[in-house]
Design an enzyme around this catalytic site. Structure first.
Site, PDB file in Angstrom:
ATOM      1  N   SER A 100      15.328  -6.842  -3.776  1.00 57.09           N
ATOM      2  CA  SER A 100      15.019  -5.424  -3.964  1.00 57.09           C
ATOM      3  C   SER A 100      15.836  -4.807  -5.094  1.00 57.09           C
ATOM      4  CB  SER A 100      15.314  -4.647  -2.675  1.00 57.09           C
ATOM      5  OG  SER A 100      14.509  -5.135  -1.648  1.00 57.09           O
ATOM      6  N   THR A 156       4.413  -1.912  -3.223  1.00 53.52           N
ATOM      7  CA  THR A 156       5.360  -0.812  -2.987  1.00 53.52           C
ATOM      8  C   THR A 156       5.641  -0.156  -4.337  1.00 53.52           C
ATOM      9  OG1 THR A 156       7.372  -2.060  -3.423  1.00 53.52           O
ATOM     10  CG2 THR A 156       6.473  -2.258  -1.208  1.00 53.52           C
ATOM     11  N   CYS A 157       6.545   0.828  -4.342  1.00 51.10           N
ATOM     12  CA  CYS A 157       6.819   1.481  -5.621  1.00 51.10           C
ATOM     13  C   CYS A 157       7.524   0.539  -6.595  1.00 51.10           C
ATOM     14  CB  CYS A 157       7.634   2.744  -5.403  1.00 51.10           C
ATOM     15  SG  CYS A 157       9.136   2.462  -4.487  1.00 51.10           S
ATOM     16  N   ASN A 158       8.142  -0.516  -6.063  1.00 49.29           N
ATOM     17  CA  ASN A 158       8.878  -1.420  -6.940  1.00 49.29           C
ATOM     18  C   ASN A 158       8.162  -2.728  -7.244  1.00 49.29           C
ATOM     19  OD1 ASN A 158      11.177   0.007  -7.613  1.00 49.29           O
ATOM     20  ND2 ASN A 158      12.112  -0.412  -5.623  1.00 49.29           N
ATOM     21  N   ARG A 159       7.094  -3.016  -6.513  1.00 46.46           N
ATOM     22  CA  ARG A 159       6.421  -4.298  -6.734  1.00 46.46           C
ATOM     23  C   ARG A 159       4.988  -4.287  -6.220  1.00 46.46           C
ATOM     24  NH1 ARG A 159       9.612  -8.212  -5.347  1.00 46.46           N
ATOM     25  NH2 ARG A 159      11.464  -6.948  -4.965  1.00 46.46           N
ATOM     26  N   GLN A 169       7.736  -2.873   5.041  1.00 46.21           N
ATOM     27  CA  GLN A 169       6.624  -2.894   4.079  1.00 46.21           C
ATOM     28  C   GLN A 169       5.934  -4.266   4.065  1.00 46.21           C
ATOM     29  OE1 GLN A 169       9.015  -1.531   0.799  1.00 46.21           O
ATOM     30  NE2 GLN A 169       8.164   0.535   0.858  1.00 46.21           N
ATOM     31  N   GLY A 218      14.597  21.890  -2.136  1.00 43.62           N
ATOM     32  CA  GLY A 218      13.972  20.915  -3.037  1.00 43.62           C
ATOM     33  C   GLY A 218      13.861  19.541  -2.398  1.00 43.62           C
TER      34      GLY A 218
END
Lengths: 301, 451
Positions: B118, B50-53, B129, B200
């Site tokens: 997390s 994932t984006c963190n791990r 995930q 945005g």
């Protein structure tokens, strides 16, 4: 039977206190809603059953229903308020479980006041009026009406508290546990509408009692009895000036306006809540101060 | 043997985002890596990225001599090579990795799935995930019996944490907090008109959250109408918004804002405008034009702010800026932190159950092998003496040796099945140790254990 009545009268405030404690614990130390309801609903049913038993025992002991004195009425209102909340809301909507703490607290206070004071004012002589079906219907509809207004006031109070918490960025127990502003407004409006219908019926039935009952069997007769018979209609109209009736009509008018402005002028939110809260303030005045200064009227001792 | 489970992890705890993004594996890459790992490197494997791990769980392959030669270092090396990290940098990258074996690996996966590990404690996305990672491993054929059991135990543990604690309650991001706060004012968003100013990333995120919560009336106002329309198309298409009954969505130019404002119940502003987009006068005029006195919710998630803070003073208006929402998020995160001990207790209970289940699964094959080995020896000896004995004596000897074997095996078998320890890990560790001793003492080759 008197022993049972005394036991139940003592037990009831304790049972309501238990409910307040349980709801309070889950309010301030959040539990999963499903887990809360798992225990709260059976407990609420049990308290309602005990209260119903008490009403039965009291009626059997005193030979009249719990509607002769304000203290008896308090117990009846506590019962109606809590039963309406449990069956109409708690059972159907999980989101309302957070408000249980407040409803149970009000029911507890009403029942405590009733249990402590009901013995001080006993009906010694059962007047025929107390046995009259129209009178009983009049009081029953009044009780339902006032119970609904109290419920609306609880929702209104919570609305104002949550409104303030939101404005001040306070995200505590109120924010977590209480339903949204729109839901509180919806519940409150519904309770107001129900209360208004019942109070309309109660006032209409009261009017019937005023015009059709002979003065001797009617406590009102203590005022009108001395007047000539031809004046009886006039005397009935003059009763409209009685503070109790005036206040009741004022309460009815305020709640009626609340419903009207919502329906036709789209008044919503805090402004609407303030409308019905002012109606409730009048209700409290009507049930307390006016009852105390209201001479013999609406007293059946 | 499940005890050989190893794992390596590079996560937000140790590695900065510029390192994590270089190790990140997209789904096709993870699939390719799983294919390359088997059978030489691992018997079973699972990759979570994932984006963190990015994490790799593996049951190392067994060499011809029965040993497991693949270590955590091999896995790290394999991963770095696969991601094309130059040799000159590998030393530095290796420092960012955490290496875990058996119980620590299992405990780690349980914590990850439950959201306690997390970056945002109680992250709701991580469980899905982990489920995706397991699905990919299963589809690639990399998840065998042990990792399947491990993954299901992790899911069970996470579900218990979700249902028995408040670890995942309350908004933990600004955009989600904006929606949650609004829902405290209007619970049913279907009938409410949402106006989003800006097109945005933040505006898109908020729009998505609102649609997820049932909003069907959405207006996007932007300085460039084209960008607003694009955003609306994107979010509406993703959620099939336009197909829903009663839906009303359109993009408008910022010039038309004053006409749109009186129709809105909820306004979210997320532009990069240097000044106020909504001034007190504009809002006051809009309130006058509204045909209801229901509250007007204004959410300002722009920096610098888009909405004049003076508007806060207006009655029946809820104006919340990014600091207000941050306060809400911080409070929720603090509350989530307090739930960690409860979650940890559940995770440890589940870990204990899982380890015991695993060890019990190991006992059966060991007992079977032990009995088969003893029986083979007994049969061999009986056959050697068959010619020296008559039929009756042979039958008697056969019976006697069988009884003797059973009596000799009885106590070791009972002892193997018992778990003596109590609490986390102890019981299963004790059982595993005894299994290991028995297998080594009697040279059990593990054929039954691998079934």
């Amino acid at each position: 039977m008197p022993v049972i009545e005394i036991i139940l009268r003592t037990l009831l405030p304790a049972l309501y206190a238990g409910l307040v404690f349980y709801f309070g614990r889950t309010f301030f130390r959040p539990l999963d809603v499903a887990r809360r309801l798992k225990y709260a609903l059976p407990a609420a049913y049990a308290v309602i059953a005990v209260h119903a038993l008490y009403i039965g025992a009291y009626t059997a002991t005193e030979h009249h229903e719990l509607l002769a004195t304000i203290y008896e009425l308090m117990s009846l209102i506590a019962f109606t308020l809590f039963a309406v909340y449990v069956f109409a809301e708690l059972r159907l909507s999980k989101e309302t479980s957070g408000t249980g703490f407040f409803v149970a607290a009000v029911a507890f206070l009403l029942q405590l006041a009733s249990s402590l004071t009901v013995g001080s004012e006993r009906v010694t002589e059962i007047k025929p009026l107390l046995k009259d079906p129209i009178f009983n219907l009049h009081v029953t509809t009044s009780v339902f009406g006032y119970a609904a207004f109290i419920l609306a006031a609880i929702y209104g109070g919570l609305y104002l508290l949550l409104y303030r918490a939101l404005r001040r960025n306070e995200y505590g127990a109120l924010f977590e546990q209480i339903p949204s502003l729109s839901r509180l407004e919806r519940f409150g409006t519904r309770a107001t509408a129900v209360g208004f219908v019942f109070l309309t019926l109660a006032i209409a039935l009261g009017g019937v009692l005023l015009t059709h009952f002979p003065p001797a069997s009617n406590p009102i007769g203590s005022i009108t009895g001395a007047m000539p018979a031809s004046w009886s209609m006039l005397s009935s109209y003059s009763m409209l000036l009685d503070p109790k009736i005036l206040m009741t009509l004022l309460v009815w008018l305020v709640f009626g306006i609340t419903l009207l402005v919502r329906q036709f002028w789209h008044v919503e939110g805090r402004r609407l809540v303030l409308f019905w809260m002012s109606g409730f303030a009048l209700t409290v005045i009507s049930m307390t101060i006016v009852n105390m200064i209201g001479t013999n009227f609406h007293s059946f001792l | 043997m499940p005890q050989s489970l190893i794992s390596v992890s590079i996560s937000h705890h140790r590695a900065p985002v510029e390192v994590r993004e270089r190790i990140y594996l997209k789904e096709p890459e993870a699939r390719a890596l799983l294919d390359r790992m088997r059978p030489e490197i691992a018997r079973e494997a699972l990759i979570l990225s994932t984006c963190n791990r990015t994490e790799l769980f593996a049951l190392p392959a067994i060499a011809h001599d029965g040993s497991e030669q693949v270590t955590s270092e091999h896995l790290i090396e394999f991963l770095l090579v696969a991601k094309g990290i130059p040799h000159s940098e590998t030393g530095q990258f290796k420092d960012y990795f955490e290496r875990m074996s058996y119980c620590d690996s299992i405990l780690h996966l349980f914590r990850v799935a439950s959201g306690t590990d997390s970056q945002i404690i109680g992250d709701q996305q991580i469980l899905s995930q982990v489920k995706d990672a397991f699905r990919i491993a299963t589809e690639s054929g990399a998840s065998g019996s042990i990792l399947t059991k491990l993954a299901h135990a992790a899911f069970r543990s996470a579900k218990r944490v979700i249902s028995e604690t408040s670890l995942m309650t309350g908004a933990a991001t600004i955009s989600f907090a904006a929606v949650e706060l609004t829902r405290k004012i209007y619970d049913d968003l279907r009938s409410r008109h949402v106006l989003i100013i800006g097109a945005g990333e933040s505006a898109e995120l908020v729009a998505k959250h609102f649609i997820e919560r049932g909003v069907t009336k959405l207006t996007i106002a932007n300085r460039t109408l084209g960008r607003g329309s694009e955003l609306l198309d994107r979010v509406a298409q993703a959620s099939n918004l336009r197909a829903q009954a009663g839906s009303l969505c359109h993009a408008i130019d910022l010039e038309a804002l004053q006409d749109a404002l009186p129709l809105a119940d909820i306004v979210v502003s997320a532009t990069s405008a240097p000044g106020y987009v909504l001034t007190r006068d504009v809002v006051q005029a809009a309130i006058k034009k509204r045909n209801t006195s229901s509250p007007l919710v204004l959410i300002d998630i722009a920096v610098p702010r888009d909405i004049d803070p003076e508007i806060r003073r207006l009655p029946n208006v809820f104006l919340k800026d990014i600091d207000d929402l941050r306060a809400m998020v911080d409070q929720n995160l603090e509350r989530r932190k307090l739930e960690i001990p409860k979650a940890e207790t559940i995770i440890r209970e589940e870990l204990d159950n899982f380890l015991q289940t695993l060890s019990k699964l190991e006992v059966g094959p060991t007992i079977k092998e032990l009995r088969e080995k003893f029986e083979a020896i007994r049969r061999e000896e009986m056959d050697r003496h068959r010619s020296k004995l008559d039929e009756k004596s042979f039958a008697m000897m056969d019976d006697m040796t069988r009884r003797m074997m059973n009596r000799l095996l009885h106590q070791p078998m009972v002892s193997l099945k018992e778990s003596r320890g109590a609490g986390f890990q102890t019981a299963s560790d004790d059982m595993m140790t005894r299994i290991e001793i028995v297998r080594k003492l009697f040279a059990l080759d593990g054929a039954a254990g691998e079934e």
